[in-house]
Scaffold this active site. Structure first.
Site, PDB file in Angstrom:
ATOM      1  N   GLY A  45      81.505 -15.285  46.450  1.00  0.00           N
ATOM      2  CA  GLY A  45      80.087 -15.104  46.774  1.00  0.00           C
ATOM      3  C   GLY A  45      79.210 -15.971  45.890  1.00  0.00           C
ATOM      4  O   GLY A  45      78.211 -16.534  46.346  1.00  0.00           O
ATOM      5  N   ASP A  56      73.154 -15.653  43.786  1.00  0.00           N
ATOM      6  CA  ASP A  56      74.217 -14.751  44.239  1.00  0.00           C
ATOM      7  C   ASP A  56      73.662 -13.336  44.158  1.00  0.00           C
ATOM      8  O   ASP A  56      73.871 -12.630  43.167  1.00  0.00           O
ATOM      9  CB  ASP A  56      75.436 -14.947  43.315  1.00  0.00           C
ATOM     10  CG  ASP A  56      76.595 -14.037  43.677  1.00  0.00           C
ATOM     11  OD1 ASP A  56      76.624 -13.532  44.815  1.00  0.00           O
ATOM     12  OD2 ASP A  56      77.469 -13.833  42.810  1.00  0.00           O
ATOM     13  N   ASP A  83      85.301 -12.322  49.057  1.00  0.00           N
ATOM     14  CA  ASP A  83      84.335 -11.565  48.266  1.00  0.00           C
ATOM     15  C   ASP A  83      83.295 -11.059  49.261  1.00  0.00           C
ATOM     16  O   ASP A  83      82.550 -11.858  49.840  1.00  0.00           O
ATOM     17  CB  ASP A  83      83.709 -12.546  47.256  1.00  0.00           C
ATOM     18  CG  ASP A  83      82.642 -11.915  46.390  1.00  0.00           C
ATOM     19  OD1 ASP A  83      82.392 -10.715  46.530  1.00  0.00           O
ATOM     20  OD2 ASP A  83      82.070 -12.662  45.561  1.00  0.00           O
ATOM     21  N   ASP A  85      80.998  -8.680  48.468  1.00  0.00           N
ATOM     22  CA  ASP A  85      79.950  -8.002  47.694  1.00  0.00           C
ATOM     23  C   ASP A  85      80.050  -6.486  47.916  1.00  0.00           C
ATOM     24  O   ASP A  85      81.122  -5.922  47.793  1.00  0.00           O
ATOM     25  CB  ASP A  85      78.564  -8.553  48.054  1.00  0.00           C
ATOM     26  CG  ASP A  85      78.412 -10.028  47.645  1.00  0.00           C
ATOM     27  OD1 ASP A  85      79.136 -10.448  46.717  1.00  0.00           O
ATOM     28  OD2 ASP A  85      77.601 -10.734  48.244  1.00  0.00           O
ATOM     29  N   LYS A 118      73.133  -6.534  45.686  1.00  0.00           N
ATOM     30  CA  LYS A 118      73.738  -6.696  44.354  1.00  0.00           C
ATOM     31  C   LYS A 118      73.165  -7.926  43.662  1.00  0.00           C
ATOM     32  O   LYS A 118      72.449  -8.739  44.266  1.00  0.00           O
ATOM     33  CB  LYS A 118      75.261  -6.787  44.460  1.00  0.00           C
ATOM     34  CG  LYS A 118      75.838  -7.875  45.378  1.00  0.00           C
ATOM     35  CD  LYS A 118      75.762  -9.319  44.928  1.00  0.00           C
ATOM     36  CE  LYS A 118      76.551  -9.692  43.730  1.00  0.00           C
ATOM     37  NZ  LYS A 118      77.982  -9.828  43.926  1.00  0.00           N
ATOM     38  N   ARG A 156      86.500  -2.972  43.958  1.00  0.00           N
ATOM     39  CA  ARG A 156      86.123  -3.640  42.708  1.00  0.00           C
ATOM     40  C   ARG A 156      85.272  -2.698  41.860  1.00  0.00           C
ATOM     41  O   ARG A 156      84.213  -2.248  42.308  1.00  0.00           O
ATOM     42  CB  ARG A 156      85.375  -4.916  43.059  1.00  0.00           C
ATOM     43  CG  ARG A 156      84.645  -5.577  41.912  1.00  0.00           C
ATOM     44  CD  ARG A 156      84.266  -6.990  42.310  1.00  0.00           C
ATOM     45  NE  ARG A 156      83.182  -7.519  41.540  1.00  0.00           N
ATOM     46  CZ  ARG A 156      82.716  -8.755  41.690  1.00  0.00           C
ATOM     47  NH1 ARG A 156      83.256  -9.564  42.605  1.00  0.00           N
ATOM     48  NH2 ARG A 156      81.716  -9.195  40.955  1.00  0.00           N
TER      49      ARG A 156
HETATM   50  C1  SPV Z   1      82.284 -14.321  42.710  1.00  0.00           C
HETATM   51  O1  SPV Z   1      82.981 -15.317  42.482  1.00  0.00           O
HETATM   52  O2  SPV Z   1      81.333 -14.334  43.476  1.00  0.00           O
HETATM   53  C2  SPV Z   1      82.580 -13.062  42.043  1.00  0.00           C
HETATM   54  C3  SPV Z   1      83.229 -13.105  40.766  1.00  0.00           C
HETATM   55  O3  SPV Z   1      82.228 -12.059  42.560  1.00  0.00           O
HETATM   56  S1  SPV Z   1      82.015 -13.075  39.587  1.00  0.00           S
HETATM   57  O4  SPV Z   1      81.121 -14.172  39.782  1.00  0.00           O
HETATM   58  O5  SPV Z   1      82.768 -13.170  38.382  1.00  0.00           O
HETATM   59  O6  SPV Z   1      81.307 -11.832  39.675  1.00  0.00           O
HETATM   60 MG    MG Z   2      80.821 -12.281  44.011  1.00  0.00          MG
END
Ligand code: SPV
Ligand code: MG
Length: 541
Positions: A45, A56, A83, A85, A118, A156
């Site tokens: 994500g 993000d 991913d 979310d 999120k 998660r």
């Molecule tokens: C992503 O790669 O979007 C993740 C992992 O969810 S993190 O960025 O570490 O949350």
């Molecule tokens: Mg993510």
């Protein structure tokens, strides 16, 4: 059901060693990950958002994220771990999401227990968690929605991210396993691996485990393996490497106003072609693409150069095809012009130092050079190409692709390219027309056509209407006529015949041959003077 998904499930639960998954945001990234032999692609994500130039933070819709996951899935043979979310809403949104991702052939989804919308886990400030019952409801909805158990639903746990501590993380992990999650991703933003070690020690392998060691890269693969971790996600190292590399290159271009100093450090365009499957596409085209006209180009280039002593330093045991023309062999320029004109199948008949003839976009056929043979014999070595239409193209002449395009658009059975001559011009091969219509006058046609009466080295001066450029086009009817004449030749004749003589034989059989005039847009290399002229043209074009 997706084979990828089934295989991935089996591999995930085999527990032999932690699977290594790498983050990407597009098809190209997925292909690079596959090249390196990793076990799967994390449709991140963070990466997908960043590549759209947005935070993000659930700014993108589910559909946008799914599109990218699908793109990666089709671009590579690796399973995609998506991913998703928080599941893009409540339990109903989760059910819909699972339907869509499973139908798209995605191998697994990882749903996090935060509140929609999120924020990326590494961003300080609000990291709001869903209640345990609410999130368990989403997990149950996901399980209920999936058609096959092969499709993994991984929960998660963000309790450590939100600062709620180990006890809360363990409680949540247990609740999620009880609600039917296939595995737990325990996330941490601590720079110390001790936070994850503490969790894993207390968890005692109660379920399969997934880790994302972004902030704690010193936790070794061996240690994660000893903890029984099933999957490690290297979530964003790819995009971080890209960003740094692009900055560095753009800095150089900005400062130096040139790319010379970086050319050797960046991937050649050919590598892009290779990754995106351009060469496979070309093979595919050869097999399946039916254009209106398929033209096979045959370039006889077997002869010993005969260009005078002042070319000796340039040729030095080279065939003319490999003569350097401003940094490129002549044959390469010919092939490129043909390609640009839409002719992809180019066969070069080699002889004298034939092993040296190499260029992109051509295939070669070597003839035995012990015997003295003529051009028609060379052309006959590609007799299998005498299907569809054929373009015979001398190896010591280069024609602009614009001229080629107009030339190959002619649909007469046999067409030869000629250039108009003034009375006193010298040429190697002269042509004479039947009732010349246009010679020496202005015309409205760009490429006036006539009918060929004679083609030879010795045409009487007042019958010389033009010079033969060295190109002959045969449409399917012309190909059949060529075959008939070729079949009528005795073996001796076939070995020694020149193209002029062959065309004369066609005329004798009353085959109408069309001449196509190209006054400019072509150059020959028969002498040092021609060669220097060609190099000048190339330099200034
Ligand atoms: C992503 O790669 O979007 C993740 C992992 O969810 S993190 O960025 O570490 O949350
Ligand atoms: Mg993510």
């Amino acid at each position: 059901m997706s084979v990828k998904t089934a295989n991935f499930r089996a591999k995930f639960f085999s527990g032999e060693q932690p699977l290594r998954i790498v983050g990407a945001h597009d098809g190209l990234g997925a292909q690079l990950i596959e090249r390196h032999g990793f076990d799967g692609v994390w449709a991140s994500g963070l990466e997908i958002s960043a590549s759209h130039g947005v935070p993000d933070a659930n700014i993108l819709t589910m559909t946008q994220c799914l599109e990218r996951a699908q793109e990666m899935n089709t671009a590579s043979n690796l399973p995609i771990i998506a991913d998703v979310d928080t599941g893009y809403g409540n339990s109903s949104n989760v059910a819909y999401m699972v339907n869509q991702y499973e139908a798209a052939g995605i191998a697994a989804v990882i749903i996090e227990d935060k509140l929609f919308p999120k924020v990326n886990s590494f961003v300080p400030g609000r990291q709001e968690l869903a209640s345990i019952p609410e999130f368990c409801g989403k997990l149950a909805a996901a399980r209920d929605a999936r058609l096959s158990e092969d499709f993994l639903v991984i929960a998660r746990v963000e309790a450590l991210i939100a600062g709620w501590g180990q006890a809360e993380a363990l409680k949540r992990a247990q609740a999620y396993v009880d609600a039917g999650a296939d595995a737990i991703l325990i996330h941490s933003k601590s720079k110390e691996a001790s936070e994850i070690r503490e969790f894993l020690t207390a968890w005692k392998q109660r379920s399969p485990i997934v880790l994302v060691p972004t902030t704690y890269p010193d936790l070794t693969y061996e240690e994660m393996s000893d903890f029984g971790v099933n999957m490690i996600i290297y979530a964003n190292q790819g995009i971080r490497a890209c960003i740094r590399a692009m900055h560095d290159v753009f800095d150089v271009i900005d400062k130096e106003k040139s790319t010379v100093s970086i050319e050797d450090t960046i991937a050649p365009v050919k590598e892009i072609f290779e990754l995106q499957g351009m060469f496979k596409l070309k093979e595919h085209e050869k097999k399946f693409l039916r254009t209106q006209k398929t033209i096979h180009a045959i370039i006889p280039a077997a002869g010993v150069p005969n260009m005078g002593a002042d070319m000796a330093d340039l040729l030095q045991n080279k065939p003319v095809a490999m003569l350097d023309t401003e940094g490129k062999p002549l044959i390469q320029r010919i092939a490129e012009s043909l390609n640009l004109a839409g002719i992809q199948d180019v066969t070069v008949i080699t002889g004298y130092h034939g092993d040296q003839v190499v260029a992109e976009g051509i295939s070669t056929r070597q003839i035995d050079t012990k015997e003295q043979t003529g051009i028609v014999y060379s052309i006959e070595q590609a007799a299998d190409k005498f299907t569809d239409s054929v373009l015979i193209h001398f190896g010591d002449v280069i024609v602009s692709h614009e001229n080629l395009q107009s030339f190959i658009a002619c649909d007469d059975p046999v067409v030869v390219m000629v250039s108009p001559l003034s009375r006193d011009d010298k040429a190697l091969d002269y042509v004479s027309y039947v009732n010349p219509r246009h010679t020496g006058r202005r015309t409205l046609e760009r490429h006036p056509r006539n009918q060929l009466r004679k083609i030879a080295k010795d045409v009487a001066p007042d019958e010389r209407h033009g010079e033969f450029v060295g190109l002959v086009l045969l449409n399917p009817e012309g190909v059949a006529l060529w075959r008939q004449v070729a079949a009528s030749l005795g073996e001796e004749q076939e070995k020694s015949l020149t193209l002029n003589a062959f065309l004369e034989k066609m005329i004798a059989r009353e085959v109408p041959i069309t001449t196509f005039e190209a006054q400019t847009g072509w150059a020959e290399v028969h002498s040092r003077q021609d060669y220097d002229h060609l190099c000048t043209i190339i330099r200034y074009s």
